[in-house]
Design a protein around this motif. Structure first.
Motif, PDB file in Angstrom:
ATOM      1  N   THR A  98       0.993  -1.535  -0.121  1.00 12.14           N
ATOM      2  CA  THR A  98      -0.114  -0.043  -0.127  1.00 12.14           C
ATOM      3  C   THR A  98       1.140   1.234   0.082  1.00 12.14           C
ATOM      4  O   THR A  98       1.363   1.566   0.655  1.00 12.14           O
ATOM      5  CB  THR A  98      -0.446   0.210   1.009  1.00 12.14           C
ATOM      6  OG1 THR A  98      -1.151  -1.172   1.527  1.00 12.14           O
ATOM      7  CG2 THR A  98      -1.722   0.691   0.990  1.00 12.14           C
ATOM      8  N   PRO A  99       1.321   1.972  -1.337  1.00 11.25           N
ATOM      9  CA  PRO A  99       1.930   2.717  -0.902  1.00 11.25           C
ATOM     10  C   PRO A  99       1.263   3.987  -0.299  1.00 11.25           C
ATOM     11  O   PRO A  99       0.519   4.556  -0.450  1.00 11.25           O
ATOM     12  CB  PRO A  99       2.448   3.210  -2.643  1.00 11.25           C
ATOM     13  CG  PRO A  99       1.721   2.421  -3.229  1.00 11.25           C
ATOM     14  CD  PRO A  99       0.059   1.539  -2.687  1.00 11.25           C
ATOM     15  N   VAL A 100       2.141   4.560   0.240  1.00  9.72           N
ATOM     16  CA  VAL A 100       2.290   5.933   1.034  1.00  9.72           C
ATOM     17  C   VAL A 100       2.672   7.287   0.410  1.00  9.72           C
ATOM     18  O   VAL A 100       4.303   7.635   0.982  1.00  9.72           O
ATOM     19  CB  VAL A 100       1.693   5.808   2.984  1.00  9.72           C
ATOM     20  CG1 VAL A 100       1.728   6.778   3.685  1.00  9.72           C
ATOM     21  CG2 VAL A 100       0.596   4.278   2.814  1.00  9.72           C
ATOM     22  N   LEU A 101       2.342   8.106   0.195  1.00 14.57           N
ATOM     23  CA  LEU A 101       2.848   9.547  -0.034  1.00 14.57           C
ATOM     24  C   LEU A 101       2.713  10.266   0.405  1.00 14.57           C
ATOM     25  O   LEU A 101       1.703  10.793   0.852  1.00 14.57           O
ATOM     26  CB  LEU A 101       2.454   9.100  -1.775  1.00 14.57           C
ATOM     27  CG  LEU A 101       3.589  10.939  -2.191  1.00 14.57           C
ATOM     28  CD1 LEU A 101       5.227  10.864  -2.278  1.00 14.57           C
ATOM     29  CD2 LEU A 101       3.562  10.500  -3.693  1.00 14.57           C
ATOM     30  N   ILE A 102       3.927  10.849   0.950  1.00 14.41           N
ATOM     31  CA  ILE A 102       3.508  12.291   2.435  1.00 14.41           C
ATOM     32  C   ILE A 102       4.320  13.308   1.700  1.00 14.41           C
ATOM     33  O   ILE A 102       4.886  13.717   1.228  1.00 14.41           O
ATOM     34  CB  ILE A 102       3.850  12.090   4.002  1.00 14.41           C
ATOM     35  CG1 ILE A 102       2.986  10.527   4.514  1.00 14.41           C
ATOM     36  CG2 ILE A 102       3.550  13.010   4.651  1.00 14.41           C
ATOM     37  CD1 ILE A 102       3.177  10.128   5.917  1.00 14.41           C
ATOM     38  N   SER A 103       3.129  14.474   1.283  1.00 13.37           N
ATOM     39  CA  SER A 103       3.555  15.463   0.321  1.00 13.37           C
ATOM     40  C   SER A 103       4.037  16.486   1.380  1.00 13.37           C
ATOM     41  O   SER A 103       2.682  16.866   1.846  1.00 13.37           O
ATOM     42  CB  SER A 103       3.319  15.946  -1.056  1.00 13.37           C
ATOM     43  OG  SER A 103       3.227  17.259  -1.229  1.00 13.37           O
ATOM     44  N   LEU A 104       4.969  17.365   1.820  1.00 18.34           N
ATOM     45  CA  LEU A 104       5.134  18.504   2.620  1.00 18.34           C
ATOM     46  C   LEU A 104       4.501  20.107   1.618  1.00 18.34           C
ATOM     47  O   LEU A 104       4.505  20.845   0.943  1.00 18.34           O
ATOM     48  CB  LEU A 104       6.286  18.596   3.273  1.00 18.34           C
ATOM     49  CG  LEU A 104       7.050  18.105   4.150  1.00 18.34           C
ATOM     50  CD1 LEU A 104       7.917  18.229   4.494  1.00 18.34           C
ATOM     51  CD2 LEU A 104       5.554  17.195   4.677  1.00 18.34           C
ATOM     52  N   GLY A 105       2.814  20.276   1.664  1.00 19.66           N
ATOM     53  CA  GLY A 105       1.952  20.679   0.781  1.00 19.66           C
ATOM     54  C   GLY A 105       2.402  20.607  -0.253  1.00 19.66           C
ATOM     55  O   GLY A 105       2.678  19.626  -1.132  1.00 19.66           O
ATOM     56  N   LYS A 106       1.840  21.378  -1.134  1.00 19.73           N
ATOM     57  CA  LYS A 106       1.419  21.072  -2.908  1.00 19.73           C
ATOM     58  C   LYS A 106       1.173  21.935  -3.606  1.00 19.73           C
ATOM     59  O   LYS A 106       1.047  22.207  -4.709  1.00 19.73           O
ATOM     60  CB  LYS A 106      -0.141  20.012  -2.469  1.00 19.73           C
ATOM     61  CG  LYS A 106       0.087  18.717  -4.022  1.00 19.73           C
ATOM     62  CD  LYS A 106      -1.117  18.051  -3.831  1.00 19.73           C
ATOM     63  CE  LYS A 106      -1.202  17.627  -4.978  1.00 19.73           C
ATOM     64  NZ  LYS A 106      -2.531  16.472  -4.919  1.00 19.73           N
ATOM     65  N   GLY A 107       2.049  22.938  -3.008  1.00 23.93           N
ATOM     66  CA  GLY A 107       1.916  24.266  -3.954  1.00 23.93           C
ATOM     67  C   GLY A 107       2.435  24.439  -5.255  1.00 23.93           C
ATOM     68  O   GLY A 107       3.271  22.967  -5.451  1.00 23.93           O
ATOM     69  N   ARG A 108       2.003  24.802  -6.303  1.00 22.17           N
ATOM     70  CA  ARG A 108       2.477  24.898  -8.379  1.00 22.17           C
ATOM     71  C   ARG A 108       3.755  25.228  -7.816  1.00 22.17           C
ATOM     72  O   ARG A 108       4.785  24.923  -8.337  1.00 22.17           O
ATOM     73  CB  ARG A 108       0.938  25.331  -8.597  1.00 22.17           C
ATOM     74  CG  ARG A 108       0.318  25.077  -7.897  1.00 22.17           C
ATOM     75  CD  ARG A 108      -0.883  25.542  -9.102  1.00 22.17           C
ATOM     76  NE  ARG A 108      -2.117  25.326  -8.390  1.00 22.17           N
ATOM     77  CZ  ARG A 108      -3.076  24.383  -9.184  1.00 22.17           C
ATOM     78  NH1 ARG A 108      -2.841  24.764 -10.217  1.00 22.17           N
ATOM     79  NH2 ARG A 108      -3.596  24.050  -8.451  1.00 22.17           N
ATOM     80  N   TYR A 109       4.100  26.983  -7.453  1.00 23.62           N
ATOM     81  CA  TYR A 109       5.235  27.377  -7.204  1.00 23.62           C
ATOM     82  C   TYR A 109       5.526  28.640  -6.211  1.00 23.62           C
ATOM     83  O   TYR A 109       4.369  29.327  -5.940  1.00 23.62           O
ATOM     84  CB  TYR A 109       5.350  27.336  -9.352  1.00 23.62           C
ATOM     85  CG  TYR A 109       4.372  28.549  -9.272  1.00 23.62           C
ATOM     86  CD1 TYR A 109       3.932  29.703  -8.637  1.00 23.62           C
ATOM     87  CD2 TYR A 109       3.039  28.385  -9.611  1.00 23.62           C
ATOM     88  CE1 TYR A 109       3.097  30.494  -9.283  1.00 23.62           C
ATOM     89  CE2 TYR A 109       1.733  28.748 -10.819  1.00 23.62           C
ATOM     90  CZ  TYR A 109       2.002  30.538 -10.452  1.00 23.62           C
ATOM     91  OH  TYR A 109       0.359  31.254 -10.659  1.00 23.62           O
TER      92      TYR A 109
END
Lengths: 259, 270
Positions: free
Chosen positions: B147-158
């Motif tokens: 079960t892949p778990v991906l944790i992203s610190l923010g998801k800003g575009r730019y």
């Protein structure tokens, strides 16, 4: 099904259909000769992001296929056509081997981005440069959007993830030019004067070859060679017009039933 | 639009975004945005509660605060809500051992975290660290997990630096999401949990708080979804098209933080 018109064009996939790596599909060269005996246009169509037409031609000639360069239509050709039609100067995020197909295209002071499989280009400074062009309104042209592919050292990211990332950052949509896009199949027929209803596509990829061609209005024949896996024909609706053992069987069917 | 007095009535606390509001990053760390150093000082003197709420994920909190102090701002680490410490809490709570796709400057935040035999990927603004090799490594780790778990610190575009706009972590998170057919868990703005923890630390209710940021979606949209008011500054990554955003409308647009603070001091009731 609506009455079909007489068949005038046959589109043939390359890898997995005419040959598998460096071996021809048994009987494929003879089958192609038989097909040439009938009066139909023949086009060889393939999704490639790093092999130029010249590379493909050399490989096919080594396998003793009788093919000329102007019969080959690839996703790179489709991208080039789109670049010419839009009259833009592309930044080319492509493998070096693909560059001959863009010979003569102006790339200075770019105002468009063409992206294929090019791991050595997918680094932060280069993607950032592409991102800034897109934000200024440059169109994004993707050769295809494959998620990943198999390498000797395991799975590796394809161009699709990077295309998706750029789309997200710039709130834009890429124009994808390869199979299974309808425009790809229509472009492949350009110059033949044939309508999609007068064409058949033969390939080993049920979704990209057969499904794509059928969506464009063509007949699709799935061959059980190359990447074909059991029950692939059940993956699309409507199902393939025909599923058969290999390219020579597909040619026999065309000669007997479609002409 | 209603008068400022109405729009700012009852505000008792202010959350400030950092990059693009206080300063613009770039060579040698960056430069303060004109008027922002004094604006923060005036706001802190006003009696309104103030906290900093950032998605900065390239530097540790310590480095960020040191940089801001060097630029003339008065603040301490304890006043900053940032995604890395929140991610560490989440990792510990769920027994997750991350493969880190982060900038070297952020690694110190994860010193206490077990990174052996990873069972998830944490992605942050790695900037130059977003090489094909590093992206591919993270991809391979994810594909090997059941079960892949991906944790992203923010998801800003730019975000904006002196040299121009720079791709943010969101583009790379999207790339991994697409490659693996998964959805990342976002720690940071605009996640509601993140805003809620910042509000808790600020010590006021959502309806008494205003967020000031340069990101129409991450700052303004995110804060509004939590019941806060939000102002967008026309500095940092602001682009004129933001004022016609199809989904998000700020409670007000201001030239910069200095104007926002002028208006707050005039119309909010501490």
């Amino acid at each position: 099904m609506a009455a079909r018109r007489t068949l005038k064009a046959v589109l043939v996939d390359l890898s997995g259909t005419l040959h598998i790596e460096d071996a021809a599909v048994p009987g494929a060269q003879e089958a192609l000769k038989r097909l040439r005996g009938a009066s139909v246009w023949i086009k060889f169509v393939t999704n490639t992001t790093k092999e130029s037409k010249q590379d493909l031609l050399e490989r096919l000639r080594k396998l003793e296929f009788d093919i000329s360069e102007d019969e080959i239509f690839t996703s790179l050709t489709a991208a080039r056509n789109l670049v010419e039609e839009k009259q833009v100067r592309p930044m080319l995020l492509l493998d070096d081997r693909a560059l001959p197909d863009f010979k003569g295209i102006e790339t200075g002071d770019p105002n468009a981005v063409v992206i294929g499989l090019a791991p050595e280009q997918f680094c932060y400074p280069i993607l950032n440069q592409a991102f800034r062009l897109l934000l200024e309104g440059a169109p994004l042209i993707a050769i295809h959007k494959a998620r990943y592919y198999k390498r000797k050292d395991g799975l590796a990211l394809g161009p699709g993830p990077f295309v998706t990332g750029l789309e997200y950052a710039t709130d834009s949509k890429a124009t994808v030019v390869g199979k299974p896009e309808t425009t790809f199949f229509l472009e492949a027929l350009r110059g033949t004067g044939c309508e999609p209803e007068e064409a058949v596509m033969i390939g080993d990829d049920c979704r990209d070859d057969v499904g794509g061609a059928q969506s464009a209005g063509m007949l699709g024949i799935l061959v059980k060679t190359g990447k074909y896996r059991a029950a692939d024909e059940d993956k699309i609706s409507p199902p393939p017009y025909l599923t058969c053992e290999s390219f020579p069987h597909a040619v026999d069917h065309i000669l007997q039933h479609l002409l | 639009m209603a008068a400022w007095r109405e729009r700012l009535a009852g505000v008792r606390g202010v959350l400030l975004d950092i990059s693009g509001v206080l300063y613009d990053g770039g060579e040698g760390g960056g430069t303060p945005i004109a008027g922002s150093v004094e604006a923060v000082a005036r706001l802190k003197r006003s009696g309104l509660k103030v906290r900093f709420c950032t998605n900065e994920s390239q530097k540790s909190r310590r480095e960020l605060v040191q940089l801001l102090r060097r630029l003339g701002f008065h603040l301490s680490e304890g006043e900053v809500t940032a995604p890395a410490p929140a991610a560490c809490q989440l990792l510990r709570a769920r027994g997750l051992r991350p493969h880190l796709l982060v900038h070297d400057g952020l690694r110190s935040e994860f010193h206490q975290v077990d990174t052996s035999n990873p069972n998830c990927v944490v992605i942050a603004d790695a900037a130059e660290g977003f090489s094909f090799q590093n992206m591919n490594k993270a991809f391979q780790v994810l594909m090997e997990l059941e079960t892949p778990v991906l944790i992203s610190l923010g998801k800003g575009r730019y975000y904006k630096e002196a040299a121009g706009l720079m791709l943010d972590v969101g583009a790379y998170t999207k790339a991994l999401e697409y490659a693996c057919g998964i959805e990342a868990e976002v720690v940071g703005k605009p996640s509601p949990e993140f805003f809620k923890s910042a509000l808790q630390e600020l010590g006021v209710d959502a309806h008494q708080a205003v967020m000031i940021g340069d990101d129409i979606v991450g700052d303004v949209g995110g804060a509004q979804r939590c019941g806060m008011r939000a102002l967008q500054v026309r500095t940092g990554k602001f682009r004129p098209s933001d004022e016609n955003h199809p989904e998000v409308r700020a409670d007000g647009y201001v030239a910069n933080l200095a104007e926002a603070v002028d208006l707050l001091l005039q119309h909010a009731q501490p």
